[in-house]
Write a protein that holds these residues in place. Structure first.
Motif, PDB file in Angstrom:
ATOM      1  N   ASN A  55       1.176  -1.008   0.305  1.00  0.00           N
ATOM      2  CA  ASN A  55      -0.678   0.174  -0.049  1.00  0.00           C
ATOM      3  C   ASN A  55       0.888   1.361  -0.436  1.00  0.00           C
ATOM      4  O   ASN A  55       1.064   2.077   0.784  1.00  0.00           O
ATOM      5  CB  ASN A  55      -0.643  -0.189   0.966  1.00  0.00           C
ATOM      6  CG  ASN A  55      -1.567  -1.033   1.500  1.00  0.00           C
ATOM      7  OD1 ASN A  55      -2.669  -1.238   0.466  1.00  0.00           O
ATOM      8  ND2 ASN A  55      -1.007  -2.214   1.712  1.00  0.00           N
ATOM      9  N   PRO A  56       1.845   1.078  -1.068  1.00  0.00           N
ATOM     10  CA  PRO A  56       2.717   2.685  -0.124  1.00  0.00           C
ATOM     11  C   PRO A  56       2.161   3.865  -0.729  1.00  0.00           C
ATOM     12  O   PRO A  56       2.737   4.748  -0.589  1.00  0.00           O
ATOM     13  CB  PRO A  56       3.587   2.119  -2.584  1.00  0.00           C
ATOM     14  CG  PRO A  56       2.304   1.324  -3.147  1.00  0.00           C
ATOM     15  CD  PRO A  56       1.997   0.776  -2.424  1.00  0.00           C
ATOM     16  N   ALA A  57       1.329   4.188  -1.538  1.00  0.00           N
ATOM     17  CA  ALA A  57       0.119   5.801  -1.143  1.00  0.00           C
ATOM     18  C   ALA A  57      -0.079   5.749  -0.104  1.00  0.00           C
ATOM     19  O   ALA A  57       0.450   6.784   0.783  1.00  0.00           O
ATOM     20  CB  ALA A  57      -0.680   5.262  -2.410  1.00  0.00           C
ATOM     21  N   ASP A  58      -1.037   4.592   0.575  1.00  0.00           N
ATOM     22  CA  ASP A  58      -1.601   4.854   2.376  1.00  0.00           C
ATOM     23  C   ASP A  58      -0.069   5.268   3.088  1.00  0.00           C
ATOM     24  O   ASP A  58      -0.535   5.781   4.023  1.00  0.00           O
ATOM     25  CB  ASP A  58      -2.292   3.939   1.785  1.00  0.00           C
ATOM     26  CG  ASP A  58      -3.257   4.158   3.832  1.00  0.00           C
ATOM     27  OD1 ASP A  58      -3.943   5.137   3.463  1.00  0.00           O
ATOM     28  OD2 ASP A  58      -3.065   3.186   4.698  1.00  0.00           O
ATOM     29  N   ALA A  59       0.821   4.278   2.986  1.00  0.00           N
ATOM     30  CA  ALA A  59       1.907   3.912   3.689  1.00  0.00           C
ATOM     31  C   ALA A  59       2.557   5.830   3.138  1.00  0.00           C
ATOM     32  O   ALA A  59       2.944   5.890   4.958  1.00  0.00           O
ATOM     33  CB  ALA A  59       3.186   3.072   2.537  1.00  0.00           C
ATOM     34  N   LYS A  60       2.908   6.523   2.376  1.00  0.00           N
ATOM     35  CA  LYS A  60       3.510   7.883   2.296  1.00  0.00           C
ATOM     36  C   LYS A  60       2.420   8.447   3.226  1.00  0.00           C
ATOM     37  O   LYS A  60       3.083   9.114   4.134  1.00  0.00           O
ATOM     38  CB  LYS A  60       3.227   8.512   0.835  1.00  0.00           C
ATOM     39  CG  LYS A  60       4.304   7.896   0.494  1.00  0.00           C
ATOM     40  CD  LYS A  60       4.028   8.402  -1.153  1.00  0.00           C
ATOM     41  CE  LYS A  60       5.473   7.608  -1.631  1.00  0.00           C
ATOM     42  NZ  LYS A  60       4.883   7.738  -3.627  1.00  0.00           N
ATOM     43  N   THR A  61       1.293   8.481   3.274  1.00  0.00           N
ATOM     44  CA  THR A  61       0.404   9.156   3.966  1.00  0.00           C
ATOM     45  C   THR A  61       0.075   9.424   5.107  1.00  0.00           C
ATOM     46  O   THR A  61       0.053   9.667   6.157  1.00  0.00           O
ATOM     47  CB  THR A  61      -1.050   8.790   2.868  1.00  0.00           C
ATOM     48  OG1 THR A  61      -1.591   9.632   1.883  1.00  0.00           O
ATOM     49  CG2 THR A  61      -2.130  10.460   3.867  1.00  0.00           C
ATOM     50  N   VAL A  62      -0.233   7.537   5.797  1.00  0.00           N
ATOM     51  CA  VAL A  62       0.319   7.254   7.277  1.00  0.00           C
ATOM     52  C   VAL A  62       1.483   7.537   8.176  1.00  0.00           C
ATOM     53  O   VAL A  62       1.490   8.568   9.312  1.00  0.00           O
ATOM     54  CB  VAL A  62       0.329   5.270   7.422  1.00  0.00           C
ATOM     55  CG1 VAL A  62       0.957   5.315   8.644  1.00  0.00           C
ATOM     56  CG2 VAL A  62      -1.152   5.400   6.820  1.00  0.00           C
TER      57      VAL A  62
END
Length: 359
Positions: free
Chosen positions: A266-273
């Motif tokens: 989940n690279p996009a969500d990992a950046k957001t988190v």
């Protein structure tokens, strides 16, 4: 009292003294390692509010650590540089810490190999020398001021080693490179104002200087290592905690692996988190271009890249932050890591001989 009775009393006393002395000596020289006491009541964990500590930030935010630790209470403390975190570990106020590779070595050396063990990796890469446009060669750094986050931290050691390799002495003057230890947010401000020519910095600060302040990358540290991999963040645990609570350490490792897997899938969500966690902890937030660039410079994994540590230990001497190369035999204990990997069907990782004490 007869003469023979007096002799008998003296012999008994001498035997008692000898026995006590021998026992005392045995206690000092061969104290048994504490047996496993099951899961700990509390785990005190240190980390940085930094992208290079993304597995820690994700593990906390998504509840991976809490779920794996179960009834063990997790108490966290954030740091901005390795040396204060080392002091907390050696002082006994932390049980485990996500920390840079150079401070991890320093912690082991300072405690003469007794107090801490490296149990896993976390992050590789993510460090660059970024400079003003127009600086395109090492010689152009003469007479310039370059920032590193803190004296003897991972990037400080890397930069000073690189300067030595290019015959660039440090100091103040026209032919010297001034190394200034600064908190990362100050580096951005001083670079923008023209007071710094650049910095050897971890992510996301190197990407911030590039994206937000127009810096260019003169050196990507990945280019200096075989395969482009070097340990940026590792997981260090107090030796007595590891021996007393191996199940708790294994739970922490499982939670870290789940965070790493989450970042991969989940690279996009990992950046957001990660960005949200940094904002919550520091009040600062990163632009999407900075996030994207920073994450592209990093890789995450529990392999500590053990074979790099002898070189890292020598680098501290080359950089002038240590007088002698520390003996790293016994530094790594990958027992729990390889149990976790085995349970997940993954191959064991090697310790490059650093899991054994030298005889």
């Amino acid at each position: 009292m007869t003469r023979s009775f007096r002799v008998l009393v003296l012999l008994i006393a001498a035997f008692a003294i000898a026995t006590v002395t021998a026992c005392s000596r045995a206690d000092r020289n061969a104290a048994p390692a504490p047996a496993s006491q099951g899961p700990a009541d509390t785990l005190r964990l240190g980390y940085f509010p930094n992208i290079t500590h993304a597995p820690a930030l994700i593990g906390l935010d998504k509840g991976f650590f809490a779920r794996e630790l179960g009834a063990t209470k997790l108490v966290t403390q954030q740091f901005n540089a390795g040396p204060p975190e080392v002091s907390a570990l050696l002082g006994g106020s932390l049980d485990a810490a996500f920390i840079g590779s150079s401070p991890a070595i320093n912690a082991f050396a300072q405690s003469k190999g007794a107090t801490v063990r490296l149990v896993a990796g976390s992050t590789s890469g993510g460090a660059q020398l970024v400079v003003r446009p127009g600086i395109t060669s090492p010689d152009q750094l003469k007479g310039q001021t370059i920032a590193t986050p803190q004296l003897a931290n991972t990037q400080d050691v890397s930069f000073k080693k690189w300067l030595k390799a290019h015959n660039l002495p440090t100091g103040t003057g026209p032919g010297l490179v001034t190394v200034q230890n600064l908190a990362n947010p100050r580096t951005l401000d001083l670079f923008r104002s023209g007071q710094l020519a650049g910095g050897w910095l971890p992510e996301p600060w190197s990407s911030q200087l590039v994206v937000d302040a127009g810096a260019t990358a003169l050196v990507d540290e990945r280019s200096l290592w075989p395969g482009g991999q070097f340990p940026t963040t590792v997981l260090l645990v107090r030796t007595d905690f590891l021996r007393a609570h191996p199940d708790t350490v294994a739970a922490l490792l499982r939670g870290t692996q789940q965070a790493i897997d989450y970042a991969a899938s989940n690279p996009a969500d990992a950046k957001t988190v990660t960005n949200n966690a940094i904002k919550r902890l520091t009040g600062a937030t990163l632009s999407q271009p900075v996030l994207d660039r920073a994450f592209s410079e990093l890789s995450f994994g529990l392999d500590p890249l053990a074979s790099t540590f002898p070189q890292l230990a020598r680098d501290s001497v080359t950089a002038g932050v240590a007088s002698t190369t520390p003996d790293l035999h016994g530094f790594l204990d990958l027992t729990e890591l390889n149990k976790v990997r085995g349970a997940a069907g993954k191959p064991a990782v090697g310790a490059a001989g650093l899991d054994k004490t030298q005889r």
